[in-house]
Design a protein around this motif. Structure first.
Motif, PDB file in Angstrom:
ATOM      1  N   UNK A 238       0.878  -1.033  -0.074  1.00  0.00           N
ATOM      2  CA  UNK A 238       0.000   0.073  -0.105  1.00  0.00           C
ATOM      3  C   UNK A 238       0.688   1.341  -0.233  1.00  0.00           C
ATOM      4  N   UNK A 239       0.611   2.163  -1.100  1.00  0.00           N
ATOM      5  CA  UNK A 239       1.258   3.376  -1.243  1.00  0.00           C
ATOM      6  C   UNK A 239       0.275   4.407  -0.276  1.00  0.00           C
ATOM      7  N   UNK A 240       1.238   5.489   0.426  1.00  0.00           N
ATOM      8  CA  UNK A 240       0.325   6.599   1.078  1.00  0.00           C
ATOM      9  C   UNK A 240      -0.446   7.274  -0.070  1.00  0.00           C
ATOM     10  N   UNK A 241      -1.654   7.662   0.549  1.00  0.00           N
ATOM     11  CA  UNK A 241      -2.631   8.445  -0.194  1.00  0.00           C
ATOM     12  C   UNK A 241      -3.125   7.926  -1.602  1.00  0.00           C
ATOM     13  N   UNK A 242      -2.999   6.475  -1.726  1.00  0.00           N
ATOM     14  CA  UNK A 242      -3.302   5.775  -2.867  1.00  0.00           C
ATOM     15  C   UNK A 242      -5.031   5.845  -3.092  1.00  0.00           C
TER      16      UNK A 242
ATOM     17  N   UNK B 299       0.215  13.854  -0.394  1.00  0.00           N
ATOM     18  CA  UNK B 299      -1.557  14.487  -0.209  1.00  0.00           C
ATOM     19  C   UNK B 299      -1.438  15.991  -0.202  1.00  0.00           C
ATOM     20  N   UNK B 300      -1.737  16.789   0.643  1.00  0.00           N
ATOM     21  CA  UNK B 300      -1.997  18.187   0.889  1.00  0.00           C
ATOM     22  C   UNK B 300      -0.886  18.871   1.646  1.00  0.00           C
TER      23      UNK B 300
ATOM     24  N   UNK C 212       0.900  20.248  -4.708  1.00  0.00           N
ATOM     25  CA  UNK C 212       1.906  19.354  -4.544  1.00  0.00           C
ATOM     26  C   UNK C 212       1.330  17.871  -4.533  1.00  0.00           C
ATOM     27  N   UNK C 213       0.045  17.778  -4.796  1.00  0.00           N
ATOM     28  CA  UNK C 213      -0.749  16.613  -4.777  1.00  0.00           C
ATOM     29  C   UNK C 213       0.018  15.189  -5.477  1.00  0.00           C
ATOM     30  N   UNK C 214       0.163  14.234  -5.004  1.00  0.00           N
ATOM     31  CA  UNK C 214       0.772  13.005  -5.325  1.00  0.00           C
ATOM     32  C   UNK C 214       2.173  13.243  -6.073  1.00  0.00           C
TER      33      UNK C 214
END
Ligand code: SF4
Length: 504
Positions: free
Chosen positions: A195-199, A376-377, A383-385
């Motif tokens: 799992x990647x963060x903010x996926x 993420x934010x 800067x998203x993703x």
């Protein structure tokens, strides 16, 4: 028979390019042994490459590749969307899930088709103003993100856990199964994260587009896709065009066209045709053909080819476009990104990095320690993703420069290993209140032992405590490159006693 062959040929082409895309992304993993360049598909995408070049006022390496498909589109029309685009192929597959399709009227089709031109114009206006937002809706970048961030980690996790369950919990571990598992670990299961963060938002966006595609065929390609908009504009002037002979006005081609390119009066909007061959297949054999430079009116059809130029963007669309452009210039301030995160090696300027990054996820996928995670934010919506280093998860491997080698736009520059070893990512800072050597007088020095820099960027300050020599870590600010291995290995929890701060 000949007609069916062309449909089979098109589907084979779609499957081939989808598998090629998957293969390239799957092999974009440490130590990068794939037969093709990891950035191949991204480099040939004019939407993202030109937006990056325009916003940064720079010539991106390999920019010339971005002109190959546009030139071919001037010859063959919008073939990329129907024959090559991996995103379009998955959209077609989603569309085939539902037998009864939602048919849109000519009026609705004409309206939604113009949305993509407005979105493209807003993206270009933003790039002219120095901001690259092409990554948001670009189909190749979206597909790359979904495959690298969602699909591959999930498949890896399921396969890996199945093996572990079978061999450890069920106790079934013959030699051949173990060898097979080892072979897969070195190739197919090369990604070490599940799992990647903010996926989740990436997955949600992909699922939403597919749900729409199941409802209205190719709805994304008709209405939203900015890359499709570029090809649609060029395809109006393509040499290859559809011709109709002995038309009986039955309207079946109009009903079956997945792009809504054939109107109720059987007029044909050339820029919308993706050469899917549905109409050729639906109509009686020999009546619909694709020919190079057909004479206007060839075959006696009323309006054989409508270029789609006149009235393609109405006054209302134009006003929308203006509002979009003004908003885009407003975003210049709203999306200002201060450097709050630790960025990959060599990416010096935060704004240039954010504008050059197309969020393809190549760097995050290939990183051997998985320190690169999608933001993420944390650094604002702009800067998203974008990739940043999360040292609790991994660290920047001293002997690795792969992220710079797979980045298609130069957001992470190709430094070469020796220069990369000297690139500063941040600066380590010892929290003396948490460090057990400083606060509790206990022997530790894990950070000093792991520091990969020659001459060590963590120095030892020796003091005598209760008659015993005790070493306490001190950061040499000149030598520290901020790779984060000290933070990653520090045994103090929940917060580490040594942390890397972003470069100022
Ligand atoms: S920085 Fe990473 S995510 Fe951004 S364009 Fe380069 S490889 Fe893709």
């Amino acid at each position: 028979m000949k007609v069916k062959k062309s449909v089979i040929f098109r589907r084979s082409s779609q499957v081939f390019f989808l598998l090629l895309f998957l293969y390239i992304l799957w092999t974009t993993t440490y130590p990068l042994k794939g037969a093709f360049n990891a950035d191949m598909f991204f480099k040939t995408d004019p939407n993202i490459m030109l937006a990056v070049a325009l916003s940064e006022r720079t010539i991106v390496a390999g920019l010339v590749l971005a002109f190959i498909i546009p030139v071919l589109t001037l010859i063959f029309g919008r073939f990329f969307c129907g024959w090559v685009c991996p995103f379009g192929t998955v959209i077609d597959a989603a569309g085939s899930l539902r037998r009864k399709k939602k048919a849109l009227s000519d009026g609705v089709n004409a309206r939604i088709r113009n949305i993509k031109y407005v979105l493209l114009a807003v993206s270009i206006a933003a790039a002219v103003l120095g901001h690259q937002y092409a990554w948001v809706l670009d189909p190749i970048a979206m597909m790359g993100r979904f495959i690298s961030i969602n699909l591959i980690p999930a498949v890896t996790g399921v396969v890996e856990k199945t093996f572990i369950f079978t061999m450890r919990d069920l106790g079934f571990r013959p030699e051949w199964l173990y060898s097979f598992y080892r072979a897969l670990k070195g190739s197919f299961l090369g990604v070490e994260t599940y799992v990647f963060a903010n996926s989740a938002p990436i997955l949600a966006m992909f699922a939403l587009i597919m749900a729409f595609a199941a409802w209205v065929p190719r709805s994304w390609c008709r209405a939203i896709c900015p890359l499709g908009a570029i090809y649609a504009l060029l395809a109006r002037y393509a040499l290859l065009a559809r011709t109709v002979e002995r038309c009986t006005q039955c309207g079946m081609c109009s009903r079956d066209c997945r792009m809504g390119a054939i109107k109720d009066d059987l007029d044909y909007v050339k820029g919308e045709c993706i050469l899917c061959m549905d109409c050729v297949y639906t109509c009686a054999p020999g009546r619909i053909r694709f020919r190079f430079l057909p004479a206007r009116g060839q075959g006696g059809h009323k309006t054989l080819v409508r270029q789609g130029g006149k009235g393609a963007i109405s006054r209302a669309d134009f006003i929308l476009l203006m509002i979009g452009s003004i908003l885009a210039s407003g975003l210049k301030w709203a999306f200002k990104v201060p450097r709050k995160l630790i960025r990959p090696p060599g990416s010096q300027d935060e704004k240039a990095f954010v504008d050059k990054c197309v969020r393809c996820a190549n760097c995050m996928k290939i990183c051997p320690t998985k320190v690169l995670q999608p933001a993420f934010l944390e650094s604002g919506p702009g800067g998203l993703w974008t990739p940043h280093l999360v040292n609790e998860i991994g660290y920047c491997e001293y002997n690795c420069d792969l992220c710079g080698r797979v980045c298609p736009t130069g957001a992470i520059p190709r430094l070469g290993l020796e220069e990369k070893k000297r690139a500063k990512l941040g600066l380590a800072r010892v929290d003396r209140a948490k460090c057990i050597a400083w606060s509790a007088g206990m022997e530790c020095l894990v950070c000093e032992e792991h520091c990969p820099v020659s001459h060590k960027a963590i120095k030892i300050d020796n003091v005598i405590v209760n008659g015993v020599v005790l070493g306490r870590p001190v950061v040499d600010e000149d030598l520290c490159i901020g790779c984060g291995i000290c933070q990653n290995k520090c045994p103090v929890r929940p917060q580490r006693a040594i942390v890397v701060d972003p470069q100022k």
